[in-house]
Design an enzyme around this catalytic site. Structure first.
Site, PDB file in Angstrom:
ATOM      1  CG  HIS A  14      -1.809   1.183   1.334  1.00 28.07           C
ATOM      2  ND1 HIS A  14      -3.112   1.198   0.895  1.00 28.07           N
ATOM      3  CD2 HIS A  14      -1.575   2.429   1.829  1.00 28.07           C
ATOM      4  CE1 HIS A  14      -3.633   2.401   1.108  1.00 28.07           C
ATOM      5  NE2 HIS A  14      -2.719   3.159   1.677  1.00 28.07           N
ATOM      6  CD  GLU A  15       1.472   3.255   3.749  1.00 29.36           C
ATOM      7  OE1 GLU A  15       1.504   4.383   3.224  1.00 29.36           O
ATOM      8  OE2 GLU A  15       0.472   2.848   4.378  1.00 29.36           O
TER       9      GLU A  15
HETATM   10  N1  SER Z   1      -1.618   8.061   4.108  1.00 27.24           N
HETATM   11  C1  SER Z   1      -1.508   7.011   5.086  1.00 27.24           C
HETATM   12  C2  SER Z   1      -1.952   5.749   4.443  1.00 27.24           C
HETATM   13  O1  SER Z   1      -3.078   5.527   4.217  1.00 27.24           O
HETATM   14  C3  SER Z   1      -2.283   7.332   6.305  1.00 27.24           C
HETATM   15  O2  SER Z   1      -2.652   6.235   7.032  1.00 27.24           O
HETATM   16  O3  SER Z   1      -1.175   4.966   4.030  1.00 27.24           O
HETATM   17 ZN    ZN Z   2      -2.850   5.108   2.058  1.00 24.01          ZN
END
Ligand code: SER
Ligand code: ZN
Length: 578
Positions: free
Chosen positions: A303-304
């Protein structure tokens, strides 16, 4: 007693910034009882806002201003206005450089926003509005700048000094201190800024990009956790490959870093080139962590990482657009996890979570559209609706356009908006333009809250050998709106014969069947679809793969559900029938 009313911020009031920041140069001097932040901002009047030089209002909270200068002229107290949350100065030219020095207190920052200490390390969290607790700035996502960051700290306590971008220099300083400078050439809003300083160990690996260039990969943890990073590293490399193969997106800097910290408000944060994670989302060892914990690490790392394109290279114009990056990125990480593990199991888990938590949110007093119209405090809007329902909305776009059409749309989106801060409308526009379709009605998913109901009934005509399904949609009132206009609801379905096989599906007027599992687009409050050439009454398998976030009802009896459970070619619906 007078209580102050909180200020409501409305999407309809959005205005582009009066000034832009082209370059941001920061120097941090870290000490045990305070930190000094020196900022040099290379700024100009935003040409989109026309002529004249209105006052420049910078955001800032809990900052002690030590000095300020405009184009090297030291500002006196009478030259600026200092409020609890802003610093106002009067520019004298269209282009200028503003220098400030402030003192802050990360050592006593327990809000975990801005710069703070977690254990013995310094780290940051700037999304959504934490950067204003570090220095005076235009702390809004549509102000994008390059950054160079120098960190100076005691060598012994803080041997590792990190920030965004590529490392461009380091060396010793006076009094047992040392420094490191980082340069991030990619334009980014301040919420993606990060700094880390501490006694950290790292595992290092490398990734060879599709184009052939190497990227250095590092995961930094406290020394005792150094044996728990391997799974996160493997997950990172898989994510990088997957984004190249599925979206054509390559990583851009020379180095990519993840830092695990123990005190962290959210799961993790996608700061450019320097992701900061809650330790629980990085550390996993086969001997001591469950399969579910391993999958969580894999999913959060992905995700990141995926945010590097969906969020960082193309970011949000304002915080009402949060789902632009979060809905899209949750969809991307869900598809990645589906490809790495069992697609059906992943879908079942996500739908169960959505129904239990997001449907409840959408049915209660906190119900709000995926793109809200107003907020008081943006940190309260990191919701299941913005994230999980937002991901369902992107999934529906893909279901309607097909995988190829969706890829054409995402390619156009990234190409057209690289380096920009944009809106969910821009995202949909790219999908429309790349495919020559009109998604105007579909966009109601962004502006109307509530979980739609979809009631389905059937009629079989044995003489005509036709089978009809009638769909009736409705949506209960929510705080934003009492009356809802019809949604575009993609219903993927199949019709099972007595042996449990999918029948070829030909709608009235079509010359040939279009597959045996297909997507119908329900766009009206009530709508009937009739299939031809159906020799015996079939059993419908509706909303395959949970093709829309709705509450479906169809009058199945127990035997029919048993039959679907045994025979449905769609794994999700076999589970659903159970
Ligand atoms: N932007 C961050 C994420 O969703 C905040 O949790 O990965
Ligand atoms: Zn995010």
């Amino acid at each position: 007693m007078r209580t102050e009313q909180p200020r409501v911020i409305y999407l309809k009031d959005y205005q582009a910034p009066e000034y832009l920041i082209d370059e941001t140069h920061l120097t941090f001097e870290l000490f045990e009882d305070h930190t000094l932040v020196h900022a040099q901002l290379v700024m100009r009047r935003n040409p989109a806002r026309g002529a004249g030089l209105p006052p420049l209002v910078l955001d800032g909270q809990a900052l002690e201003l030590l000095r300020a200068s405009l184009d090297d002229a030291e500002l006196q107290a009478s030259d600026y206005q200092l409020e609890a949350d802003s610093l106002t100065v009067q520019p004298k030219a269209e282009r200028f450089t503003l220098d400030t020095s402030v003192k802050i207190h990360p050592e006593s920052n327990t809000a975990l926003e801005g710069l703070y200490k977690s254990g013995k390390m310094f780290c940051t969290q700037c999304e959504a509005e934490g950067f204003r607790k570090i220095t005076y700035y235009l702390d809004r996502p549509d102000v994008m700048s390059t950054f160079t960051t120098t960190v100076i700290a005691e060598q012994h306590r803080y041997p590792v000094l990190l920030s965004n971008g590529n490392p461009i220099g380091s060396g010793p300083a006076e009094d047992g201190r040392h420094w490191a400078t980082w340069e991030d050439p990619f334009m980014k809003p301040a919420y993606l800024f990060a700094l880390v300083a501490g006694d950290l160990w790292c595992v290092e690996d490398k990734f060879v990009r599709q184009s052939g260039r190497d990227v250095t990969l590092r995961i930094y943890v406290e020394p005792e956790n150094i044996d728990k990073c391997d799974h996160a590293m493997v997950s990172l490399k898989k994510s990088m490959r997957w984004d190249e193969e599925v979206y054509g997106r390559e990583y851009d800097l020379d180095i990519f870093m993840i830092v695990a910290v123990n005190d962290f408000n959210m799961g993790a944060m996608e700061n450019k080139g320097l992701n900061i994670f809650n330790s629980s989302c990085v550390l996993a060892r086969a001997e001591t962590a469950t399969d579910a914990a391993h999958q969580r690490v894999e999913g959060v790392v992905a995700h990141e990482y995926f945010h590097n394109w969906s969020g960082n290279r193309v970011t949000c114009r304002d915080w009402f657009q949060l789902s632009l990056k979060e809905g899209f990125t949750v969809f991307r990480d869900a598809e990645f996890s589906a490809d790495m593990n069992s697609r059906t199991v992943k879908r079942i888990e996500d739908v169960a979570y959505l129904r239990t938590h997001q449907f409840a949110e959408d049915a209660g007093p906190m119900a709000h559209p995926v793109r809200p119209d107003s907020f008081i405090e943006i940190s309260n809007f990191y919701t299941l609706t913005v994230y999980e329902k937002g991901a369902e909305v992107v999934r529906m776009v893909r279901t309607l356009l097909g995988a190829e059409g969706f890829r054409k749309g995402s390619d156009l989106y990234f190409e057209r908006h690289d380096g920009q801060a944009v809106t969910t409308d821009d995202f949909i526009k790219a999908m429309e333009d790349a495919n020559g379709v009109d998604l105007a009605q579909f966009k109601r998913w962004y502006s109307q809250a509530g979980t739609p109901r979809l009631k389905v009934s059937e009629a079989y005509d044995s003489a005509a050998q036709t089978y009809s399904l009638t769909f009736r949609q409705s949506c209960p009132p929510t705080p934003d709106k009492a009356e809802k206009l019809p949604f575009v609801i993609p219903v993927e379905l199949g019709l099972l014969d007595a042996q449990g096989n999918d029948l070829p599906l030909r709608l009235v007027g079509e010359s040939a069947a279009a597959g045996s599992s297909r997507v119908l687009s329900v766009t009206e409050a009530e709508q009937t679809f009739t299939f031809e050439g159906i020799g015996a009454k079939p059993l419908p398998s509706l909303l395959r793969g949970f093709s829309a976030p709705v509450k479906l009802s169809f009058p199945y009896d127990r035997d029919q559900l048993m039959f679907l459970m045994q025979h449905d070619s769609d794994g999700f619906n076999r589970w659903e029938a159970g």
